[in-house]
Write a protein that holds these residues in place. Structure first.
Motif, short mmCIF file in Angstrom:
data_model
loop_
_atom_site.label_atom_id
_atom_site.label_comp_id
_atom_site.label_asym_id
_atom_site.label_seq_id
_atom_site.Cartn_x
_atom_site.Cartn_y
_atom_site.Cartn_z
N ARG A 118 0.74 -1.45 -0.29
CA ARG A 118 0.34 0.14 0.26
C ARG A 118 0.44 1.03 -0.21
NH1 ARG A 118 -1.09 3.73 3.40
NH2 ARG A 118 -0.34 3.08 4.78
N VAL A 119 2.07 1.53 1.35
CA VAL A 119 2.92 2.83 0.48
C VAL A 119 3.33 2.55 -0.36
CG1 VAL A 119 5.00 3.43 1.87
CG2 VAL A 119 3.17 2.51 3.39
N GLU A 120 3.94 1.35 -0.97
CA GLU A 120 4.49 1.52 -2.53
C GLU A 120 3.44 2.03 -3.67
OE1 GLU A 120 7.06 -0.89 -5.17
OE2 GLU A 120 6.89 -1.61 -3.44
N LEU A 121 2.44 1.86 -3.29
CA LEU A 121 1.38 2.52 -4.81
C LEU A 121 0.68 3.32 -4.06
CD1 LEU A 121 -0.47 -0.93 -4.46
CD2 LEU A 121 0.32 0.12 -6.66
N GLY A 122 1.18 4.41 -2.25
CA GLY A 122 0.60 5.94 -2.53
C GLY A 122 -0.57 5.62 -2.35
N VAL A 123 -1.40 4.98 -1.81
CA VAL A 123 -2.72 5.25 -2.00
C VAL A 123 -3.18 5.19 -0.52
CG1 VAL A 123 -3.77 3.76 -4.08
CG2 VAL A 123 -3.60 2.51 -2.12
N ASP A 124 -4.16 5.58 -0.53
CA ASP A 124 -4.94 5.56 0.96
C ASP A 124 -5.08 4.06 2.06
OD1 ASP A 124 -3.64 8.56 1.32
OD2 ASP A 124 -6.09 8.54 0.90
N THR A 125 -5.44 3.39 1.21
CA THR A 125 -6.38 2.35 1.29
C THR A 125 -5.87 1.68 0.26
OG1 THR A 125 -8.36 3.64 2.29
CG2 THR A 125 -8.73 1.53 1.82
N LEU A 126 -5.87 0.59 0.34
CA LEU A 126 -5.90 -0.83 -0.32
C LEU A 126 -6.71 -1.98 -0.48
CD1 LEU A 126 -3.91 -2.60 -2.41
CD2 LEU A 126 -2.81 -3.37 -0.30
N GLY A 127 -7.38 -2.30 -1.28
CA GLY A 127 -8.30 -3.82 -0.57
C GLY A 127 -7.50 -4.79 -0.96
N VAL A 128 -8.14 -5.70 -0.10
CA VAL A 128 -7.73 -7.20 -0.33
C VAL A 128 -8.49 -7.89 0.04
CG1 VAL A 128 -5.15 -6.73 1.38
CG2 VAL A 128 -7.75 -7.11 2.84
N LEU B 72 -16.83 -6.70 8.59
CA LEU B 72 -15.49 -6.07 7.23
C LEU B 72 -15.83 -5.02 6.65
CD1 LEU B 72 -13.21 -9.62 7.38
CD2 LEU B 72 -13.55 -7.30 8.92
N LEU B 73 -17.35 -5.98 6.33
CA LEU B 73 -17.76 -3.75 5.52
C LEU B 73 -18.55 -3.31 6.23
CD1 LEU B 73 -19.50 -6.55 3.03
CD2 LEU B 73 -17.58 -4.94 1.96
N PRO B 74 -17.75 -1.67 5.49
CA PRO B 74 -18.27 -0.66 5.85
C PRO B 74 -19.94 -0.83 5.16
CG PRO B 74 -17.89 -0.22 3.59
CD PRO B 74 -17.40 -1.36 3.77
N GLU B 75 -20.83 -0.15 6.70
CA GLU B 75 -22.07 -0.09 6.99
C GLU B 75 -23.01 0.22 5.28
OE1 GLU B 75 -25.99 -0.56 8.80
OE2 GLU B 75 -23.68 -0.47 9.57
N GLY B 76 -24.23 -0.99 5.43
CA GLY B 76 -24.57 -0.71 3.72
C GLY B 76 -23.21 -0.97 2.22
N GLU C 248 -6.88 -4.68 12.45
CA GLU C 248 -5.37 -4.87 12.15
C GLU C 248 -5.64 -4.07 10.68
OE1 GLU C 248 -2.31 -6.14 12.63
OE2 GLU C 248 -2.67 -6.36 14.27
N LEU C 249 -6.27 -4.56 10.00
CA LEU C 249 -6.51 -4.37 8.31
C LEU C 249 -6.87 -2.63 8.55
CD1 LEU C 249 -9.77 -6.71 7.09
CD2 LEU C 249 -7.16 -6.54 6.79
N ASP C 250 -7.38 -1.93 9.90
CA ASP C 250 -7.74 -0.38 10.25
C ASP C 250 -6.48 -0.34 10.01
OD1 ASP C 250 -10.38 -0.74 9.49
OD2 ASP C 250 -11.01 -0.67 11.78
N ALA C 251 -5.91 -0.52 10.95
CA ALA C 251 -4.09 0.06 10.90
C ALA C 251 -3.03 -0.33 9.78
CB ALA C 251 -3.51 -0.73 11.75
N HIS C 252 -3.07 -0.84 9.21
CA HIS C 252 -2.79 -0.74 8.02
C HIS C 252 -2.83 0.04 6.76
CE1 HIS C 252 0.41 -2.51 9.92
NE2 HIS C 252 -0.47 -3.81 10.09
N GLY C 253 -4.24 -0.19 6.63
CA GLY C 253 -4.72 1.13 5.55
C GLY C 253 -5.22 0.48 4.94
N LEU C 254 -5.95 -0.99 4.82
CA LEU C 254 -5.93 -1.88 4.42
C LEU C 254 -7.78 -2.23 4.13
CD1 LEU C 254 -3.64 -4.68 5.15
CD2 LEU C 254 -3.84 -3.47 3.15
#
Length: 361
Positions: A29-39, A116-120, A64-70
């Motif tokens: 994610r850091v290498e890609l330069g994105v705020d959030t990376l999908g897994v 794990l999904l956001p609301e809605g 863990e997902l939230d902490a790493h921007g995933l």
């Protein structure tokens, strides 16, 4: 959201999954330069059950997902367990959809993804195309139908309870009951297609030698949804006899590598690469079910079928389905990257550029 599938990693317990997210997904994610990376998470059966029944464990994974921007947007529930055992081969198709264990595992995955999904939010779960093609009886057919009907009913109930819609995506694969997309389109109308659709794996599609643009149109015309696309590439070789030595480097013992040869009278097949050397004449081009990196720039007789991925993505209608880069074979490639996180990031960057190019006016 573009994601990458974590079935490339071997961990089957919570500590191991969290560690591999930190070791590979976070740096990518850091290498890609994105705020959030999908897994696209792969959770082995025992872990899926633990997470579905242990709220503390699930909170730890979400943290863990939230902490790493995933962000977990899809799950891969095709492999049940032991996907990185020394020899997997046909065991990856077990348990089949004839077995209650397959239904139970899939529903555990759905419970986890709903949390794990956001609301809605909406999510997808890819699954095997019923099972390997043999043995298969009328009793097996009835059992598979019954279990998939139950899965759809439970997904409907889950959506009502959580507000998160999750759909099952059946993934045609060479050699299975649903060998190709045409097989799946013939079988799926008997299902609840509001909750069950297709996972279109572009490696598998390439191996079948089907026209990618025409295939996407046929799916749209059928009324079946493409719920998920697995962005992947097969091996293509025009002259398999001349390239036999290069191809032999990909005949490894862990996974099954089905082969198809295009001939004047149709498509010939072999269930694994070693058998193909003995059973196929090699007078036409081969495509091999070996997931090679989609950004691979071939400098030999072998090349990736990235053109099939490009044509599929270009033909997709809005709204675009979940797209997951699925190269689970990094650890069995003849030549491996010095850093797997770099390889994952390079594949994702390539795929994102492809998507951006096709979306450009």
């Amino acid at each position: 959201m573009l994601s990458y599938c974590t079935n490339v990693h071997p961990a089957e317990d919570l500590a191991g999954v969290c560690a591999q997210l930190a070791r590979y997904a976070a740096p990518a994610r850091v290498e890609l330069g994105v705020d959030t990376l999908g897994v696209g998470l792969w959770l082995a059966a025992d872990l899926a059950e633990q997470l579905a029944t242990d709220h503390a464990a699930l909170r730890r994974l979400r943290s863990e997902l939230d902490a790493h921007g995933l962000a977990a947007v899809t799950l891969n529930a095709f492999p049940y367990r032991g996907f990185h055992d020394p020899v997997v081969k046909h065991r990856v198709y077990e348990p089949r959809w004839t077995e209650p264990d397959r239904l139970r595992y899939t529903l555990h995955c759905a419970e986890v993804l709903a949390e794990l999904l956001p609301e809605g939010g909406r999510g997808s779960i890819s699954t095997l195309p019923l099972g390997w093609r043999e043995p298969w009886s009328a009793h097996d057919e009835a059992a598979a139908r019954r279990h998939l009907d139950e899965a759809a009913a439970q997904l409907r109930t889950l959506a009502g309870r959580t507000g998160r819609r999750i759909r099952l995506a059946i993934e045609p694969e060479p050699g299975c009951l649903l060998d190709n997309v045409a097989d799946a389109l013939g079988w799926l109308p008997g299902c609840d297609t509001d909750h069950i659709g297709l996972c279109l794996d572009t490696c598998h599609l390439a191996v079948s030698f089907a026209d990618p643009t025409a295939t996407v149109r046929a799916i749209a015309d059928s009324g079946i949804d493409i719920v998920k696309v697995q962005a992947s590439a097969a091996l293509h070789v025009d002259d398999p006899v001349a390239a036999r030595a290069e191809l032999a480097r990909y005949a490894e013992p862990r996974y099954l590598h089905q082969v198809r040869e295009r001939a004047a009278d149709g498509i010939r097949s072999a269930d694994d690469l070693p058998q193909a050397f003995d059973q196929l004449p090699g007078t036409g081009p081969w495509r091999v079910h070996f997931h090679v990196p989609v950004h691979w720039a071939a400098d030999s007789a072998l090349r990736p079928t990235t053109d099939v991925l490009r044509d599929v993505v270009a033909a997709l209608l809005d709204p675009r389905p979940d797209i997951e880069v699925e190269t689970y074979t990094w650890n069995v490639l003849p030549e491996q990257p010095d850093d797997l996180a770099d390889g994952i990031a390079a594949e994702l960057a390539f795929t994102q550029r492809l998507l951006d190019t096709l979306e450009a006016p």
